[in-house]
Every structure is written in C-alpha cells, then in structure tokens.
Design an enzyme around this catalytic site. Structure first.
Site, PDB file in Angstrom:
ATOM      1  N   THR A   1     -10.909   5.295  11.973  1.00 30.17           N
ATOM      2  CA  THR A   1     -10.761   6.705  12.334  1.00 30.17           C
ATOM      3  C   THR A   1     -11.939   7.551  11.887  1.00 30.17           C
ATOM      4  O   THR A   1     -12.372   8.471  12.595  1.00 30.17           O
ATOM      5  CB  THR A   1      -9.472   7.276  11.686  1.00 30.17           C
ATOM      6  OG1 THR A   1      -8.364   6.607  12.263  1.00 30.17           O
ATOM      7  CG2 THR A   1      -9.325   8.763  11.936  1.00 30.17           C
TER       8      THR A   1
ATOM      9  N   THR B   1       8.630 -10.061  -2.800  1.00 30.05           N
ATOM     10  CA  THR B   1       9.707  -9.107  -2.515  1.00 30.05           C
ATOM     11  C   THR B   1       9.317  -8.122  -1.412  1.00 30.05           C
ATOM     12  O   THR B   1       8.138  -7.767  -1.289  1.00 30.05           O
ATOM     13  CB  THR B   1      10.115  -8.298  -3.766  1.00 30.05           C
ATOM     14  OG1 THR B   1      11.070  -7.284  -3.383  1.00 30.05           O
ATOM     15  CG2 THR B   1       8.933  -7.616  -4.439  1.00 30.05           C
TER      16      THR B   1
END
Ligand code: ASP
Length: 342
Positions: free
Chosen positions: A12, A275
C-alpha cells in the site's frame, strides 16, 4: 557515512488508485521517493533495490523470500542496515521466513509499510519509513548495531519479526506481538528495551535459502468435516501438518480425527500444535482434550504465531534432517518461541 539498503517490494505504501476501477495498485519506487523528500535529508548513503514489478504482498511467496534473502546476504558486508518496504498483509510471513533463513545476523533488517498510500495526506507511511531507517542505522556507543535481528516497525512500535502478526485491516496499529514485548517504542526519542533484543551465538551470517512448502495447516473448528480434510494427509507431499487448536492446545476427541493423525505420524509425518488464541501457549495434557496429542507424539508449538510456525516448518523441511525435525520445531532458534512448558 553509514550505508543503508532500502528494498522496495510493493504494498500500500507505494500504491495509487486506479481511476477506472477505484482499486489500489502497485506503483514504482520513484513515485514513493517523490513523496518523501525527507529521504534526501538523512546523513546516510541510501541505496535502493526494488522488485522489477512491485507487488501487493498477497502475491508474494517462497521465491520472493528467497530473492530478498539472496539480496541481503550478498550485500550484507557492504551495508550497516536493511529496510524492507512490504505490503502489510503478508509482512509477518516474509519477515518470519527471513528470520529463519538469515541466521547469525549481527545487523538490523527492519520491515515496514503502511495502511494508507504515501500520496494520501494522512498517510502513516512517512513516519513508518523514516523511523524504520533510523532504527536500522542506530548504534551503541561502540559502533555496534543496537538491533541485530529481523524486526517489524509499525506505528511507533518495533516488534520481533517472528513474533508479529497483522491484527487490523484498518487501524494504523496494524501489528502486534502478543507473546513477546516490544523491542523499542518510538516517541520523541526511540526508547530501546535492550534486554529483549535477540543476540545470535553464531559467529557469522548463515544464509540458508532452501525452503519446502510440504506443509498443511488446519484451523480446527467445531463441526469440522474431518473426513474431507483427512484426505489431504494421504498426499506424499505433506510432511508436516500444523494444527491450530482451541485454547491451550485442545481438540475434539473425534475418532476419525485421532486415527488420521495417528496414521500420519506412524507414516513419518509430523504434527505441530499451535493455539488459535491470539496470545498464550499450547500446554498439551493440561486438559483431557489434549492428552491424546501427548500420547501420539504431536509436537507442542508452545507460543508460536501461525506465521512463525508455518515458515519455521518450511525452513526446517529443507534444512533440518528428518530425525531432528521434532526437536528443532519445539526449540527456540531465533527467539520465535518461549518454552513455557518445560
Ligand atoms: N494489500 C496490501 C499489501 O499487503 C496491504 C498493505 O500494504 O497494507 O500489499
């Protein structure tokens, strides 16, 4: 005069809006340079290297990581520091990959980018780039670089690369490293937290450019159609399965799931458990719902981010002997994980 290599990959920061479609598209470095006249005011010898075609970071993959690692390792002796301008979407993957590919670093590699293009008045790109450059050439009184690892600088915060993740698609605070504290904070001064900085024990830079994408990742979810997923484990190209589990490393005790993992491991595959929580670590055996993993030899990924877990696997499959894979994956190599459970 200190020498800095500034590498522009796209993202960007250097994009402009296509008048027809309204979509942001990559543009060349000259466009970016024209918007940051401050670059000329640095008392530095800044060299620029740019991808032939600047890319949205969603387009980047292993070959681009290899290209970046090659550029840096070739130029390593000639420069004091490196700044890589990169789209934010996959910055944490590229930066994590480079941390494994370029071990033994004693110089800084700082990734940055922006949420708003440089041509927009409210851009965050200018501050990000200017401070990233300052960080990449910051030295101790004895002339040694303060930072000697791969890092991500974004919105006044410096993160260890392989601990960082993109956490917001619209806030200027686009990155976080929930499992490792900031390396530095930029205010009026750059405040360094020196006890948190990584120091290599290797005597010189070791660039290992080989990577393998023989990796799968499953983000578990309640109701997951295990029989569909399980089919992919039969491909011989799959050597490591990363599972993003619930909480502290837990999963359903679905028999098809369990026997699929068991078969995969028995056939020589590795399963790495991380996790899906943003912070915290896997602790196999803490709950009944993770004891099975302990029993069949699933490797605990401790507090690895998904980006670091995947790129570590991609690095390990190409550079670490099969017999050492399990211990390599569960041991910190470049500060990417904390052994919480041992
Ligand atoms: N889509 C862009 C990229 O990752 C987003 C950004 O740079 O912020 O290249």
């Amino acid at each position: 005069m200190r020498k800095l290599l500034l590498i522009y990959t796209g993202g960007t920061i250097g994009m402009i809006t296509n008048a027809q479609t309204g979509a942001l598209e990559s543009f060349d470095f000259d466009h970016l340079y024209a918007h940051i006249p401050e670059l000329k005011r640095f008392d530095l010898d800044i060299h620029v290297k740019s991808f032939d075609i600047p890319l949205d970071s969603s387009e980047l993959g292993m070959t681009h990581w290899q290209e970046l690692a090659t550029w840096i390792s070739t130029a390593y002796q000639d420069f004091d520091g490196f700044v890589i301008l990169h789209g934010t979407d996959t910055m944490a993957y590229t930066a994590s990959a480079l941390s494994f590919m370029l071990q033994g670093l004693q110089k800084p590699i700082v990734f940055t980018g922006s949420q708003l293009p440089i041509g927009i008045i409210r851009t965050d790109g200018k501050e990000n780039l200017i401070t990233a450059i300052e960080i990449a050439v910051a030295t101790e009184a004895n002339g040694q670089p303060i930072l000697q690892e791969v890092a991500v600088y974004f919105e006044y915060a410096l993160f260890r690369a392989n601990r960082s993740s993109k956490i917001s698609a619209h806030q200027f605070e686009a990155f976080a490293a929930p499992n490792y504290p900031l390396l530095a904070k930029a205010g009026v001064q750059i405040e360094w937290f020196k006890e948190r900085l990584f120091r290599t024990s290797l005597p010189t830079l070791q660039a290992n450019l080989s990577l393998s994408n023989e990796v799968l990742m499953w983000r578990l979810f309640p109701g997951m159609p295990v029989h569909t997923y399980e089919k992919a484990l039969h491909f011989p190209e799959v050597k490591i399965l990363v599972i993003e589990t619930f909480g502290a490393g837990n999963a359903f005790s679905n028999p098809s799931f369990q026997s699929a993992l068991q078969r995969f491991i028995a056939a020589g595959g590795k399963v790495l458990n991380i996790t899906q929580c943003q912070s915290g670590a896997v602790k196999q055996g803490a709950y009944q719902t993770s004891t099975f993993f302990e029993k069949i030899g699933v490797i605990s990924g401790e507090d690895l981010t998904a980006e670091a877990a995947l790129t570590k696997c991609m690095y390990a499959l190409a550079n670490v002997p099969a017999t050492e894979l399990a211990s390599f994956l569960s041991t910190p190599v470049v500060g990417e994980l904390t052994r919480v459970n041992s």
